[in-house]
Design a protein around this motif. Structure first.
Motif, PDB file in Angstrom:
ATOM      1  N   GLY A  46     -60.205 -21.771 -18.998  1.00 34.32           N
ATOM      2  CA  GLY A  46     -58.939 -22.495 -19.094  1.00 34.32           C
ATOM      3  C   GLY A  46     -57.941 -21.833 -20.027  1.00 34.32           C
ATOM      4  O   GLY A  46     -56.733 -21.896 -19.797  1.00 34.32           O
ATOM      5  N   LEU A  47     -58.429 -21.193 -21.087  1.00 40.25           N
ATOM      6  CA  LEU A  47     -57.533 -20.478 -21.984  1.00 40.25           C
ATOM      7  C   LEU A  47     -56.781 -19.383 -21.234  1.00 40.25           C
ATOM      8  O   LEU A  47     -55.564 -19.245 -21.350  1.00 40.25           O
ATOM      9  CB  LEU A  47     -58.316 -19.862 -23.145  1.00 40.25           C
ATOM     10  N   VAL A  48     -57.510 -18.629 -20.453  1.00 43.40           N
ATOM     11  CA  VAL A  48     -56.896 -17.555 -19.670  1.00 43.40           C
ATOM     12  C   VAL A  48     -56.031 -18.145 -18.554  1.00 43.40           C
ATOM     13  O   VAL A  48     -54.914 -17.683 -18.307  1.00 43.40           O
ATOM     14  CB  VAL A  48     -57.983 -16.623 -19.092  1.00 43.40           C
ATOM     15  N   ALA A  49     -56.539 -19.171 -17.895  1.00 43.66           N
ATOM     16  CA  ALA A  49     -55.790 -19.801 -16.800  1.00 43.66           C
ATOM     17  C   ALA A  49     -54.485 -20.403 -17.315  1.00 43.66           C
ATOM     18  O   ALA A  49     -53.457 -20.344 -16.630  1.00 43.66           O
ATOM     19  CB  ALA A  49     -56.633 -20.874 -16.126  1.00 43.66           C
ATOM     20  N   GLY A  50     -54.500 -20.982 -18.500  1.00 41.86           N
ATOM     21  CA  GLY A  50     -53.281 -21.543 -19.084  1.00 41.86           C
ATOM     22  C   GLY A  50     -52.237 -20.474 -19.346  1.00 41.86           C
ATOM     23  O   GLY A  50     -51.043 -20.683 -19.111  1.00 41.86           O
ATOM     24  N   ALA A  51     -52.680 -19.313 -19.816  1.00 42.09           N
ATOM     25  CA  ALA A  51     -51.749 -18.210 -20.043  1.00 42.09           C
ATOM     26  C   ALA A  51     -51.152 -17.732 -18.720  1.00 42.09           C
ATOM     27  O   ALA A  51     -49.947 -17.459 -18.637  1.00 42.09           O
ATOM     28  CB  ALA A  51     -52.464 -17.063 -20.751  1.00 42.09           C
ATOM     29  N   ILE A  52     -51.979 -17.649 -17.685  1.00 47.07           N
ATOM     30  CA  ILE A  52     -51.490 -17.232 -16.366  1.00 47.07           C
ATOM     31  C   ILE A  52     -50.528 -18.277 -15.803  1.00 47.07           C
ATOM     32  O   ILE A  52     -49.480 -17.935 -15.241  1.00 47.07           O
ATOM     33  CB  ILE A  52     -52.667 -16.994 -15.392  1.00 47.07           C
ATOM     34  N   VAL A  73     -57.502 -28.042 -20.520  1.00 45.25           N
ATOM     35  CA  VAL A  73     -57.680 -29.252 -19.713  1.00 45.25           C
ATOM     36  C   VAL A  73     -57.413 -28.942 -18.238  1.00 45.25           C
ATOM     37  O   VAL A  73     -58.090 -29.462 -17.351  1.00 45.25           O
ATOM     38  CB  VAL A  73     -56.785 -30.402 -20.230  1.00 45.25           C
ATOM     39  N   GLY A  74     -56.449 -28.071 -17.981  1.00 45.77           N
ATOM     40  CA  GLY A  74     -56.180 -27.652 -16.609  1.00 45.77           C
ATOM     41  C   GLY A  74     -57.347 -26.893 -16.006  1.00 45.77           C
ATOM     42  O   GLY A  74     -57.651 -27.043 -14.820  1.00 45.77           O
ATOM     43  N   GLY A  75     -58.015 -26.083 -16.818  1.00 48.86           N
ATOM     44  CA  GLY A  75     -59.215 -25.393 -16.345  1.00 48.86           C
ATOM     45  C   GLY A  75     -60.313 -26.381 -15.991  1.00 48.86           C
ATOM     46  O   GLY A  75     -61.004 -26.227 -14.980  1.00 48.86           O
ATOM     47  N   LEU A  76     -60.463 -27.403 -16.804  1.00 50.35           N
ATOM     48  CA  LEU A  76     -61.444 -28.448 -16.503  1.00 50.35           C
ATOM     49  C   LEU A  76     -61.056 -29.207 -15.238  1.00 50.35           C
ATOM     50  O   LEU A  76     -61.906 -29.483 -14.380  1.00 50.35           O
ATOM     51  CB  LEU A  76     -61.570 -29.412 -17.682  1.00 50.35           C
ATOM     52  N   LEU A  77     -59.765 -29.528 -15.105  1.00 45.83           N
ATOM     53  CA  LEU A  77     -59.279 -30.199 -13.893  1.00 45.83           C
ATOM     54  C   LEU A  77     -59.501 -29.320 -12.669  1.00 45.83           C
ATOM     55  O   LEU A  77     -59.959 -29.794 -11.628  1.00 45.83           O
ATOM     56  CB  LEU A  77     -57.799 -30.542 -14.030  1.00 45.83           C
ATOM     57  N   GLY A  78     -59.196 -28.038 -12.795  1.00 46.52           N
ATOM     58  CA  GLY A  78     -59.413 -27.112 -11.689  1.00 46.52           C
ATOM     59  C   GLY A  78     -60.877 -27.008 -11.305  1.00 46.52           C
ATOM     60  O   GLY A  78     -61.226 -26.933 -10.124  1.00 46.52           O
ATOM     61  N   GLY A  79     -61.752 -26.998 -12.306  1.00 51.62           N
ATOM     62  CA  GLY A  79     -63.188 -26.978 -12.024  1.00 51.62           C
ATOM     63  C   GLY A  79     -63.636 -28.214 -11.276  1.00 51.62           C
ATOM     64  O   GLY A  79     -64.420 -28.149 -10.329  1.00 51.62           O
ATOM     65  N   VAL A 112     -53.867 -26.171 -25.011  1.00 50.62           N
ATOM     66  CA  VAL A 112     -54.591 -27.404 -24.658  1.00 50.62           C
ATOM     67  C   VAL A 112     -54.387 -27.734 -23.178  1.00 50.62           C
ATOM     68  O   VAL A 112     -55.343 -28.092 -22.478  1.00 50.62           O
ATOM     69  CB  VAL A 112     -54.142 -28.580 -25.558  1.00 50.62           C
ATOM     70  N   ILE A 113     -53.165 -27.588 -22.697  1.00 52.02           N
ATOM     71  CA  ILE A 113     -52.895 -27.836 -21.279  1.00 52.02           C
ATOM     72  C   ILE A 113     -53.694 -26.864 -20.424  1.00 52.02           C
ATOM     73  O   ILE A 113     -54.232 -27.235 -19.385  1.00 52.02           O
ATOM     74  CB  ILE A 113     -51.379 -27.736 -20.984  1.00 52.02           C
ATOM     75  N   GLY A 114     -53.804 -25.613 -20.853  1.00 53.82           N
ATOM     76  CA  GLY A 114     -54.594 -24.632 -20.118  1.00 53.82           C
ATOM     77  C   GLY A 114     -56.069 -24.987 -20.064  1.00 53.82           C
ATOM     78  O   GLY A 114     -56.716 -24.891 -19.012  1.00 53.82           O
ATOM     79  N   VAL A 124     -56.419 -21.937 -12.543  1.00 49.00           N
ATOM     80  CA  VAL A 124     -54.970 -21.745 -12.612  1.00 49.00           C
ATOM     81  C   VAL A 124     -54.246 -22.892 -11.901  1.00 49.00           C
ATOM     82  O   VAL A 124     -53.239 -23.406 -12.401  1.00 49.00           O
ATOM     83  CB  VAL A 124     -54.561 -20.378 -12.030  1.00 49.00           C
ATOM     84  N   ILE A 125     -54.760 -23.321 -10.762  1.00 55.01           N
ATOM     85  CA  ILE A 125     -54.157 -24.450 -10.038  1.00 55.01           C
ATOM     86  C   ILE A 125     -54.169 -25.711 -10.915  1.00 55.01           C
ATOM     87  O   ILE A 125     -53.173 -26.420 -11.012  1.00 55.01           O
ATOM     88  CB  ILE A 125     -54.879 -24.698  -8.701  1.00 55.01           C
ATOM     89  N   GLY A 126     -55.301 -25.982 -11.540  1.00 58.75           N
ATOM     90  CA  GLY A 126     -55.385 -27.141 -12.435  1.00 58.75           C
ATOM     91  C   GLY A 126     -54.406 -27.043 -13.588  1.00 58.75           C
ATOM     92  O   GLY A 126     -53.745 -28.025 -13.957  1.00 58.75           O
ATOM     93  N   SER A 127     -54.267 -25.858 -14.164  1.00 55.90           N
ATOM     94  CA  SER A 127     -53.323 -25.660 -15.268  1.00 55.90           C
ATOM     95  C   SER A 127     -51.884 -25.829 -14.813  1.00 55.90           C
ATOM     96  O   SER A 127     -51.065 -26.422 -15.525  1.00 55.90           O
ATOM     97  CB  SER A 127     -53.513 -24.271 -15.874  1.00 55.90           C
ATOM     98  N   LEU A 128     -51.564 -25.324 -13.635  1.00 52.61           N
ATOM     99  CA  LEU A 128     -50.210 -25.491 -13.104  1.00 52.61           C
ATOM    100  C   LEU A 128     -49.888 -26.963 -12.843  1.00 52.61           C
ATOM    101  O   LEU A 128     -48.781 -27.422 -13.145  1.00 52.61           O
ATOM    102  CB  LEU A 128     -50.041 -24.686 -11.815  1.00 52.61           C
ATOM    103  N   ILE A 129     -50.855 -27.687 -12.302  1.00 58.22           N
ATOM    104  CA  ILE A 129     -50.649 -29.121 -12.044  1.00 58.22           C
ATOM    105  C   ILE A 129     -50.338 -29.852 -13.345  1.00 58.22           C
ATOM    106  O   ILE A 129     -49.380 -30.627 -13.425  1.00 58.22           O
ATOM    107  CB  ILE A 129     -51.879 -29.738 -11.351  1.00 58.22           C
TER     108      ILE A 129
END
Length: 87
Positions: A10-16, A38-44, A34-36, A68-73
């Motif tokens: 999620g850390l990497v996905a949030g940056a992307i 949590v977004g990684g967890l949501l994406g998972g 934090v959004i990244g 990345v999709i979870g982080s974008l959402i």
């Protein structure tokens, strides 16, 4: 894939996600991280629940795409909520 892996992913996905959707985010870098995460967890969760291949397992390209999709959402939702509260 364990929860710790999704946090690191999620850390990497949030940056992307931030790179894909640039702009000024309220809260600074810490909130973006934090959004990244949590977004990684949501994406998972989304990938495990809705993926036609039986779920997301391990570090692979599809897992990264779901993170990345979870982080974008979450980034979109956060911006929508914050901008409405500000007006």
């Amino acid at each position: 894939m364990g929860i710790l892996s999704w946090i690191l992913f999620g850390l990497v996905a949030g940056a992307i996600a931030k790179f894909i959707m640039p702009g000024k985010d309220p809260g600074g870098i810490i909130l973006t991280i934090v959004i990244g995460v949590v977004g990684g967890l949501l994406g998972g969760w989304l990938g495990s629940t809705f993926a036609g291949s039986g779920g997301v397992t391990g570090f692979n390209l599809m897992s990264f795409v779901w993170a990345v999709i979870g982080s974008l959402i979450l980034l979109v939702l956060y911006r929508l909520i914050f901008n409405r509260a500000r007006v």
